[in-house]
Design a protein around this motif. Sequence first.
Motif, mmCIF file in Angstrom:
data_model
loop_
_atom_site.group_PDB
_atom_site.id
_atom_site.type_symbol
_atom_site.label_atom_id
_atom_site.label_comp_id
_atom_site.label_asym_id
_atom_site.label_seq_id
_atom_site.Cartn_x
_atom_site.Cartn_y
_atom_site.Cartn_z
ATOM 1 N N THR A 101 -4.016 -3.997 6.500
ATOM 2 C CA THR A 101 -2.880 -4.565 5.362
ATOM 3 C C THR A 101 -2.334 -5.699 5.711
ATOM 4 O O THR A 101 -2.383 -6.565 4.818
ATOM 5 C CB THR A 101 -1.862 -3.265 5.329
ATOM 6 O OG1 THR A 101 -1.145 -3.408 6.284
ATOM 7 C CG2 THR A 101 -2.307 -2.042 5.003
ATOM 8 N N TYR B 189 0.674 -1.409 0.204
ATOM 9 C CA TYR B 189 0.039 -0.171 -0.052
ATOM 10 C C TYR B 189 0.947 1.221 -0.046
ATOM 11 O O TYR B 189 1.730 1.559 0.832
ATOM 12 C CB TYR B 189 -0.823 -0.052 1.155
ATOM 13 C CG TYR B 189 -1.962 -1.037 1.074
ATOM 14 C CD1 TYR B 189 -3.439 -0.882 0.528
ATOM 15 C CD2 TYR B 189 -1.456 -2.650 1.481
ATOM 16 C CE1 TYR B 189 -4.149 -1.915 0.374
ATOM 17 C CE2 TYR B 189 -2.711 -3.524 1.528
ATOM 18 C CZ TYR B 189 -3.815 -3.154 0.751
ATOM 19 O OH TYR B 189 -4.859 -4.093 0.599
ATOM 20 N N TRP C 160 -4.421 -12.573 0.056
ATOM 21 C CA TRP C 160 -3.931 -11.811 -1.077
ATOM 22 C C TRP C 160 -3.631 -13.035 -1.959
ATOM 23 O O TRP C 160 -3.074 -14.161 -1.661
ATOM 24 C CB TRP C 160 -2.709 -11.025 -0.896
ATOM 25 C CG TRP C 160 -2.153 -10.589 -2.130
ATOM 26 C CD1 TRP C 160 -2.908 -9.599 -2.899
ATOM 27 C CD2 TRP C 160 -1.153 -10.365 -2.507
ATOM 28 N NE1 TRP C 160 -2.132 -9.049 -3.835
ATOM 29 C CE2 TRP C 160 -0.906 -9.298 -3.692
ATOM 30 C CE3 TRP C 160 0.422 -10.836 -1.888
ATOM 31 C CZ2 TRP C 160 0.253 -9.074 -4.331
ATOM 32 C CZ3 TRP C 160 1.423 -10.610 -2.630
ATOM 33 C CH2 TRP C 160 1.539 -9.722 -3.664
ATOM 34 N N ASP D 272 -2.557 -7.088 -8.309
ATOM 35 C CA ASP D 272 -2.825 -6.034 -7.867
ATOM 36 C C ASP D 272 -1.588 -5.654 -6.900
ATOM 37 O O ASP D 272 -2.200 -5.354 -5.717
ATOM 38 C CB ASP D 272 -3.901 -5.438 -7.378
ATOM 39 C CG ASP D 272 -4.277 -3.880 -7.569
ATOM 40 O OD1 ASP D 272 -3.634 -3.321 -8.058
ATOM 41 O OD2 ASP D 272 -5.254 -3.424 -6.541
ATOM 42 N N ARG E 113 -1.122 -0.876 -4.202
ATOM 43 C CA ARG E 113 -2.306 -0.297 -4.194
ATOM 44 C C ARG E 113 -2.211 1.352 -3.546
ATOM 45 O O ARG E 113 -1.239 1.546 -3.051
ATOM 46 C CB ARG E 113 -3.255 -1.242 -3.212
ATOM 47 C CG ARG E 113 -3.292 -2.680 -3.979
ATOM 48 C CD ARG E 113 -4.153 -3.505 -3.021
ATOM 49 N NE ARG E 113 -4.201 -4.660 -3.596
ATOM 50 C CZ ARG E 113 -4.739 -5.765 -3.109
ATOM 51 N NH1 ARG E 113 -5.481 -5.614 -1.905
ATOM 52 N NH2 ARG E 113 -4.724 -6.758 -3.906
#
Length: 172
Positions: free
Chosen positions: A158, A30, A165, A169, A172
């Motif tokens: 997260t 992230y 996951w 992607d 992010r």
Amino acid sequence: MEPYTQVCFVVRDFEKAVSQWTAIGAGPFYEVDMNLLPPDRSYRGEIATDTLRVARGFLGTTQIEIAAPINDSPSVYQEVLATRGEGLHHVQPSIKPTSPEQFDALCAKYEALGLEQAMAMVVPGIGRVVFYDGFEKLGYFVELTERSEQMHAAAMATYDAHLNWDGSDPIR
């Protein structure tokens, strides 16, 4: 999850580093909005003018942070790149919600060990953040953060994303 530890790596090529970490199962990462950094943060007693790209993700129960300087302004990140090149930059041990009093006690502990502040700031919505120069004694900087319950919950989100996951992607 109990308190976790963050390990940060300073790199020159952000996308390449994310790709290398995701290849071994870290992620998703992230990206942090660095526009949230206060303009009055300090680096070695002067106003810091560095900019960087930062993202965080988990590998197991360890948070991996990737930091890539964008400009050449002096910073704790440029120090490591100039002296050792890419690699380990800092460790943030035992991350958990931290009150102002706990933060002050942690800072006093590191200062009693002879570590000096290299960078300091107050980040709105997070609190105080200090990087201690442990480069000579430990081989890396130590980051301490005055962390709210909300900030800790965001990190735990997260972590939950990491557990579920599918590899897609990665940034992010």
